[in-house]
Write a protein that holds these residues in place. Structure first.
Motif, PDB file in Angstrom:
ATOM      1  N   THR A 218       0.859  -1.178   0.000  1.00 34.46           N
ATOM      2  CA  THR A 218       0.000   0.000   0.000  1.00 34.46           C
ATOM      3  C   THR A 218       0.904   1.239   0.000  1.00 34.46           C
ATOM      4  O   THR A 218       2.088   1.142   0.354  1.00 34.46           O
ATOM      5  CB  THR A 218      -0.871   0.032   1.259  1.00 34.46           C
ATOM      6  N   PRO A 219       0.349   2.402  -0.367  1.00 27.83           N
ATOM      7  CA  PRO A 219       1.158   3.624  -0.296  1.00 27.83           C
ATOM      8  C   PRO A 219       1.772   3.798   1.094  1.00 27.83           C
ATOM      9  O   PRO A 219       2.944   4.151   1.225  1.00 27.83           O
ATOM     10  CB  PRO A 219       0.149   4.733  -0.594  1.00 27.83           C
ATOM     11  N   GLU A 220       0.985   3.508   2.101  1.00 30.79           N
ATOM     12  CA  GLU A 220       1.482   3.672   3.468  1.00 30.79           C
ATOM     13  C   GLU A 220       2.701   2.791   3.726  1.00 30.79           C
ATOM     14  O   GLU A 220       3.700   3.231   4.303  1.00 30.79           O
ATOM     15  CB  GLU A 220       0.369   3.326   4.457  1.00 30.79           C
ATOM     16  N   GLU A 221       2.611   1.524   3.288  1.00 32.73           N
ATOM     17  CA  GLU A 221       3.738   0.608   3.518  1.00 32.73           C
ATOM     18  C   GLU A 221       5.006   1.092   2.829  1.00 32.73           C
ATOM     19  O   GLU A 221       6.098   1.006   3.390  1.00 32.73           O
ATOM     20  CB  GLU A 221       3.374  -0.803   3.031  1.00 32.73           C
ATOM     21  N   LEU A 222       4.856   1.607   1.598  1.00 35.35           N
ATOM     22  CA  LEU A 222       6.044   2.067   0.874  1.00 35.35           C
ATOM     23  C   LEU A 222       6.680   3.266   1.559  1.00 35.35           C
ATOM     24  O   LEU A 222       7.896   3.376   1.641  1.00 35.35           O
ATOM     25  CB  LEU A 222       5.673   2.460  -0.550  1.00 35.35           C
ATOM     26  N   LEU A 223       5.837   4.163   2.020  1.00 36.40           N
ATOM     27  CA  LEU A 223       6.363   5.396   2.610  1.00 36.40           C
ATOM     28  C   LEU A 223       6.932   5.148   3.998  1.00 36.40           C
ATOM     29  O   LEU A 223       7.918   5.758   4.384  1.00 36.40           O
ATOM     30  CB  LEU A 223       5.266   6.465   2.678  1.00 36.40           C
ATOM     31  N   THR A 224       6.309   4.257   4.733  1.00 36.73           N
ATOM     32  CA  THR A 224       6.754   4.076   6.116  1.00 36.73           C
ATOM     33  C   THR A 224       7.726   2.907   6.262  1.00 36.73           C
ATOM     34  O   THR A 224       8.539   2.899   7.177  1.00 36.73           O
ATOM     35  CB  THR A 224       5.559   3.866   7.063  1.00 36.73           C
ATOM     36  N   LYS A 225       7.627   1.913   5.355  1.00 38.83           N
ATOM     37  CA  LYS A 225       8.542   0.752   5.475  1.00 38.83           C
ATOM     38  C   LYS A 225       9.147   0.380   4.129  1.00 38.83           C
ATOM     39  O   LYS A 225       8.914  -0.709   3.604  1.00 38.83           O
ATOM     40  CB  LYS A 225       7.784  -0.461   6.034  1.00 38.83           C
ATOM     41  N   ASP A 238      11.308  13.382   1.349  1.00 42.12           N
ATOM     42  CA  ASP A 238      10.233  13.912   2.192  1.00 42.12           C
ATOM     43  C   ASP A 238       9.207  12.836   2.542  1.00 42.12           C
ATOM     44  O   ASP A 238       8.087  13.122   2.893  1.00 42.12           O
ATOM     45  CB  ASP A 238       9.531  15.108   1.526  1.00 42.12           C
ATOM     46  N   ARG A 239       9.630  11.570   2.457  1.00 40.26           N
ATOM     47  CA  ARG A 239       8.675  10.492   2.730  1.00 40.26           C
ATOM     48  C   ARG A 239       8.166  10.552   4.171  1.00 40.26           C
ATOM     49  O   ARG A 239       7.043  10.197   4.448  1.00 40.26           O
ATOM     50  CB  ARG A 239       9.282   9.133   2.443  1.00 40.26           C
ATOM     51  N   GLY A 240       9.048  11.034   5.076  1.00 36.70           N
ATOM     52  CA  GLY A 240       8.623  11.141   6.472  1.00 36.70           C
ATOM     53  C   GLY A 240       7.421  12.065   6.579  1.00 36.70           C
ATOM     54  O   GLY A 240       6.427  11.764   7.226  1.00 36.70           O
ATOM     55  N   TYR A 241       7.504  13.169   5.862  1.00 38.80           N
ATOM     56  CA  TYR A 241       6.416  14.133   5.873  1.00 38.80           C
ATOM     57  C   TYR A 241       5.178  13.570   5.184  1.00 38.80           C
ATOM     58  O   TYR A 241       4.060  13.632   5.707  1.00 38.80           O
ATOM     59  CB  TYR A 241       6.885  15.418   5.196  1.00 38.80           C
ATOM     60  N   PHE A 246      -0.786   9.175   6.783  1.00 33.18           N
ATOM     61  CA  PHE A 246      -1.354   7.911   7.243  1.00 33.18           C
ATOM     62  C   PHE A 246      -1.367   7.801   8.755  1.00 33.18           C
ATOM     63  O   PHE A 246      -1.672   6.772   9.313  1.00 33.18           O
ATOM     64  CB  PHE A 246      -0.584   6.740   6.632  1.00 33.18           C
ATOM     65  N   GLN A 247      -0.965   8.877   9.425  1.00 29.51           N
ATOM     66  CA  GLN A 247      -0.974   8.860  10.887  1.00 29.51           C
ATOM     67  C   GLN A 247      -2.107   9.748  11.375  1.00 29.51           C
ATOM     68  O   GLN A 247      -2.174  10.923  11.013  1.00 29.51           O
ATOM     69  CB  GLN A 247       0.352   9.410  11.429  1.00 29.51           C
ATOM     70  N   GLY A 248      -2.958   9.210  12.215  1.00 29.74           N
ATOM     71  CA  GLY A 248      -4.072   9.975  12.753  1.00 29.74           C
ATOM     72  C   GLY A 248      -3.584  10.962  13.807  1.00 29.74           C
ATOM     73  O   GLY A 248      -2.483  10.828  14.339  1.00 29.74           O
ATOM     74  N   SER A 249      -4.428  11.935  14.096  1.00 31.41           N
ATOM     75  CA  SER A 249      -4.036  12.948  15.079  1.00 31.41           C
ATOM     76  C   SER A 249      -4.533  12.593  16.477  1.00 31.41           C
ATOM     77  O   SER A 249      -4.376  13.373  17.413  1.00 31.41           O
ATOM     78  CB  SER A 249      -4.580  14.319  14.661  1.00 31.41           C
ATOM     79  N   GLU A 250      -5.118  11.391  16.624  1.00 31.68           N
ATOM     80  CA  GLU A 250      -5.588  11.017  17.956  1.00 31.68           C
ATOM     81  C   GLU A 250      -4.391  10.898  18.907  1.00 31.68           C
ATOM     82  O   GLU A 250      -3.298  10.498  18.506  1.00 31.68           O
ATOM     83  CB  GLU A 250      -6.407   9.707  17.937  1.00 31.68           C
TER      84      GLU A 250
END
Ligand SMILES: Nc1ncnc2c1ncn2[C@@H]1O[C@H](COP(=O)(O)OP(=O)(O)O)[C@@H](O)[C@H]1O
Ligand SMILES: [Mg+2]
Length: 322
Positions: A218-225, A238-241, A246-250
């Motif tokens: 998924t896009p999230e997996e590529l960017l985060t892992k 800028d992948r961290g940004y 994909f990170q919630g603000s809770e």
């Protein structure tokens, strides 16, 4: 589902364009093939509709080897969109869209073609123009309408939005996603642009030189892992940004609303943007980075201010989640 199993493509001159590709494209979803130029994306795409034949392995649609199917019949179920739309220059917009249904022999064609043009955001008034009389973005829309004309369950799109300027590209991507939400086609899209891949893809397959699959996820997996240094480099610094999407603000600790003016209903006044509890950290960071005070106001569903965060709070939260 479309499956590549140990697929290899070696051209007669010896070039190995695709090497040992194993990949699944889930039904009803968008899979993006992304990677630098020459890494085998287009070749892989064209093996789905038999414009090219693999020299090893199998491409199958819903478990049926595409080589067991007559190419013409196969292609009726597969829409194909290319960069610059590939329209017939001597045919009107309407006739370009009608090319496909005529092949299939359906009735009520003109009506359906006009309906399709409207669906891709083109006014009926353009139907009798020739492609050269349209902007690049409009031509690309006609290309999408034509690919959709026979209502194929599968769509192959090779750099469909690459030839238009970034603003128009953004609009086309957005409209395309809206259309796909209604249509639920099985789609493969080729792009060299990782940002486009992240916007459009339910799943992304990252290719590297030599036709190797570097990572799929998924896009999230590529960017985060990212699986390795190549993918990490390709998805960019800028992948961290970007990963903050994909990170919630809770879990953000809200501060008191010091210095925030409120109206009688408790809604903030004179604040450029606000976020809600469900928004991503990227939304929050965007707000804090553009606010002169480095803060963002959280509101509830009625727009009433519920608290304030400083960009340090986001950093603290990320520290805690690490
Ligand atoms: N007909 C062909 N004959 C020989 N080599 C080809 C042919 N088509 C593509 N290639 C080569 O195969 C590799 C992959 O090409 P392609 O799939 O078009 O890459 P991409 O779409 O990722 O840019 C490249 O090295 C390209 O030069
Ligand atoms: Mg290509």
């Amino acid at each position: 589902m479309i499956t590549f199993e140990a697929v290899r493509k070696q051209f007669p001159d010896g070039t190995v364009a695709v090497d040992d590709l194993d990949l699944e494209l889930p039904t009803g979803r968008i899979t993006v093939f992304v990677g630098p130029s020459g890494c085998g994306k287009t070749t892989s795409l064209r093996m789905i509709n038999r414009m090219l034949e693999p020299t090893g392995g199998t491409v199958a649609i819903d478990g049926r080897d595409v080589r067991s199917q007559d190419p013409a019949t196969l292609r009726r179920g597969i829409g194909y969109v290319i960069q610059h739309a590939g329209l017939f220059p001597h045919k009107t917009v309407l006739d370009n869209v009608l090319t496909v249904p005529r092949l299939v022999g359906r009735g009520r064609e003109r009506h359906r073609a006009l309906e399709l043009l409207e669906r891709v955001g083109l006014p009926a008034a353009l139907a009798d123009r020739y492609p050269a009389q349209l902007s690049g973005g409009q031509q690309q829309r006609v290309g999408v309408a034509r690919a959709l004309a026979a209502d194929p369950p599968v769509m192959l799109m090779d750099e469909p939005f690459s030839a238009v300027d970034p603003v128009v590209r953004g609009q086309l991507q957005e409209e395309f996603l809206r259309l796909q939400a209604e249509l639920g086609k099985t789609i493969a899209i080729v792009t060299h642009d990782i940002d486009e891949a992240v916007v459009l893809g339910d799943r992304i397959a990252v290719f590297r030189q030599g036709g190797h699959l570097a990572q799929v996820g998924t896009p999230e997996e590529l960017l985060t892992k990212p699986a390795d240094a190549f993918v990490r480099d390709f998805v960019g610094r800028d992948r961290g940004y970007r990963g903050l999407s994909f990170q919630g603000s809770e879990g953000l600790v809200l501060r008191p609303l010091d210095g925030v003016a409120l109206d009688e209903q408790g809604r903030p006044v004179g604040v450029d943007g606000t976020f809600r509890a469900g928004d991503s950290l990227r939304v929050v960071v965007d707000l804090t980075l553009t606010s002169p005070t480095g803060t963002a106001v959280q509101v509830d569903d009625q727009g009433r201010a519920t608290g304030l965060v400083h960009h340090h709070d986001v950093v603290d939260l990320l520290e805690k989640r690490r």
